[in-house]
Enzyme design. Structure first.
Site, mmCIF file in Angstrom:
data_model
loop_
_atom_site.group_PDB
_atom_site.id
_atom_site.type_symbol
_atom_site.label_atom_id
_atom_site.label_comp_id
_atom_site.label_asym_id
_atom_site.label_seq_id
_atom_site.Cartn_x
_atom_site.Cartn_y
_atom_site.Cartn_z
ATOM 1 N N HIS A 199 0.809 -1.222 0.000
ATOM 2 C CA HIS A 199 0.000 0.000 0.000
ATOM 3 C C HIS A 199 0.846 1.279 0.000
ATOM 4 O O HIS A 199 0.400 2.317 -0.453
ATOM 5 C CB HIS A 199 -0.994 0.003 1.182
ATOM 6 N N ASP A 200 2.080 1.183 0.475
ATOM 7 C CA ASP A 200 2.946 2.364 0.480
ATOM 8 C C ASP A 200 3.999 2.320 -0.629
ATOM 9 O O ASP A 200 5.010 3.027 -0.559
ATOM 10 C CB ASP A 200 3.649 2.489 1.848
ATOM 11 N N LYS A 203 5.909 5.286 -2.046
ATOM 12 C CA LYS A 203 6.947 5.999 -1.278
ATOM 13 C C LYS A 203 8.318 5.845 -1.932
ATOM 14 O O LYS A 203 9.263 6.534 -1.554
ATOM 15 C CB LYS A 203 6.963 5.516 0.175
ATOM 16 N N HIS A 228 2.333 9.739 -2.577
ATOM 17 C CA HIS A 228 2.672 8.317 -2.668
ATOM 18 C C HIS A 228 1.438 7.445 -2.939
ATOM 19 O O HIS A 228 1.559 6.399 -3.568
ATOM 20 C CB HIS A 228 3.399 7.845 -1.400
ATOM 21 N N HIS A 252 -6.095 4.539 0.218
ATOM 22 C CA HIS A 252 -5.863 4.153 1.619
ATOM 23 C C HIS A 252 -5.700 5.336 2.572
ATOM 24 O O HIS A 252 -5.716 5.151 3.783
ATOM 25 C CB HIS A 252 -4.715 3.142 1.743
ATOM 26 N N HIS A 253 -5.556 6.554 2.030
ATOM 27 C CA HIS A 253 -5.526 7.737 2.918
ATOM 28 C C HIS A 253 -6.794 8.574 2.786
ATOM 29 O O HIS A 253 -6.852 9.696 3.307
ATOM 30 C CB HIS A 253 -4.292 8.602 2.624
#
Ligand SMILES: [Fe+2]
Length: 340
Positions: A199-200, A203, A228, A252-253
């Site tokens: 999910h990240d 980054k 990201h 997701h954010h």
């Protein structure tokens, strides 16, 4: 025509009517190539299968200890790899079709056709079951390779950014535990785990200094960090996952009340997987150590989701997360994930 040197096909006939059993024996004696065994009840069949192997089962649907289509379920449970041909006395096409839908390879109607029809039907049933098993095994192999690849990608990011090492894996463990608590299917959980593990991913495009700098970031630097979610989604957008992985990553954010990023989506536009990821992500992040602050602890993490339940976070997800943490504590992060 069968190879005359091929070993006989071991056929288990599960039939309580001696007349019908005699008829099958007589018909198959004409064609040859079969080694017949009998069981009169499901219990007999179970006992027989403990010590013996069969290549195929010819199954009467009306037995003293099992009736109708449930007989098929019982036999499939007993011998999941065996091809099953239903042997029905009801001259009813619907029963045969229902049997095939229930997982049988074919059906025969008693009193219809000769030994050659039985022989051909049984041989095709064996072939069909073999293909079905091969297809499942190859799908399983593909799934394993997919997960291994996703794990490798996840590790790549963690090598570059050791501060969040383990974060994605821990989020994946918690997300799957929440989804399982909510009663999701294994297939959907596999997708959730896949999305959580990367999910990240975006980054990778953020300078590592921004990710580890103590203190407040400038607006510009924070903007780069926030990118990201979209960058990660773009990276996997072209991969034909059987789950909406790119959307999970992109969202997701996002927060139910529109206060999240990158799009400021509101409740109805955020997919269920992303709602779980949001909660798992924030709980893991707050409860763990970060380069710019010590761990705030699980109580602080639970207070965040509790205080913003139904505003930022999905209430059903919050409740499931609280239940999981209450029963498992931090051990939930270390739980072994899905074995796929
Ligand atoms: Fe993130």
């Amino acid at each position: 025509m069968r190879d005359p040197n091929a070993p006989p096909i071991r056929l288990l006939l599960v039939e309580d009517n001696p007349g019908d059993a005699r008829l099958v024996r007589a018909l198959l004696a004409e064609t040859g190539g079969f080694e017949l065994s009998y069981a009169e009840t499901m219990a007999d069949a179970k006992t027989w299968l403990i010590d013996n192997d069969a290549d195929v089962v010819l199954l009467d649907l009306s037995l003293p200890d099992s009736h109708g289509l449930e007989t098929i379920d019982a036999m499939r449970k007993l011998a999941p790899l065996l091809p099953i041909v239903v042997f029905t006395g009801l001259a009813d096409e619907d029963v045969g079709v229902a049997a095939v839908k229930r997982g049988c390879q074919d059906y025969l109607v008693k009193g219809v056709g000769d030994g050659h029809l039985i022989s051909r039907t049984v041989l095709y049933a064996i072939e069909r079951k073999t293909l079905e098993i091969e297809r499942l095994q190859s799908a399983d192999r593909m799934k394993k390779v997919l997960l291994q690849t996703v794990r490798a990608v996840s590790l790549t990011l963690e090598i570059r950014d050791p501060y969040t090492a383990g974060h994605q894996r821990r989020v994946a463990q918690l997300a799957v535990a929440i989804g399982r608590q909510m009663g999701w299917s294994e297939h959907t959980l596999e997708g959730l785990q896949t999305g959580a593990l990367i999910h990240d991913l975006g980054k990778i495009s953020v300078p590592s200094d921004f990710l580890s700098r103590p203190g407040k970031l400038s607006d510009a630097a924070f903007g780069v960090v926030r990118s990201h979610a979209a960058v990660g989604a773009e990276i996997v957008d072209g991969i034909d996952f059987p789950w909406p992985v790119a959307t999970m990553i992109r969202q997701h954010h996002e927060r139910l009340d529109g206060s999240g990023y990158p799009l400021g989506l509101t409740a109805e536009s955020i997919i269920p997987e992303a709602r779980i990821l949001a909660v798992a992500d924030v709980v893991e992040a707050i409860s763990s150590h970060r380069p710019y602050r010590p761990a705030l602890g699980m109580d602080a993490a639970l207070a965040e989701i509790h205080d913003h339940c139904a505003t930022r976070y999905d209430p059903e997800v919050v409740q499931a997360c609280e239940t999981v943490i209450r029963s498992q504590g931090e051990a939930v992060f270390g739980e072994v994930g899905l074995g796929f």
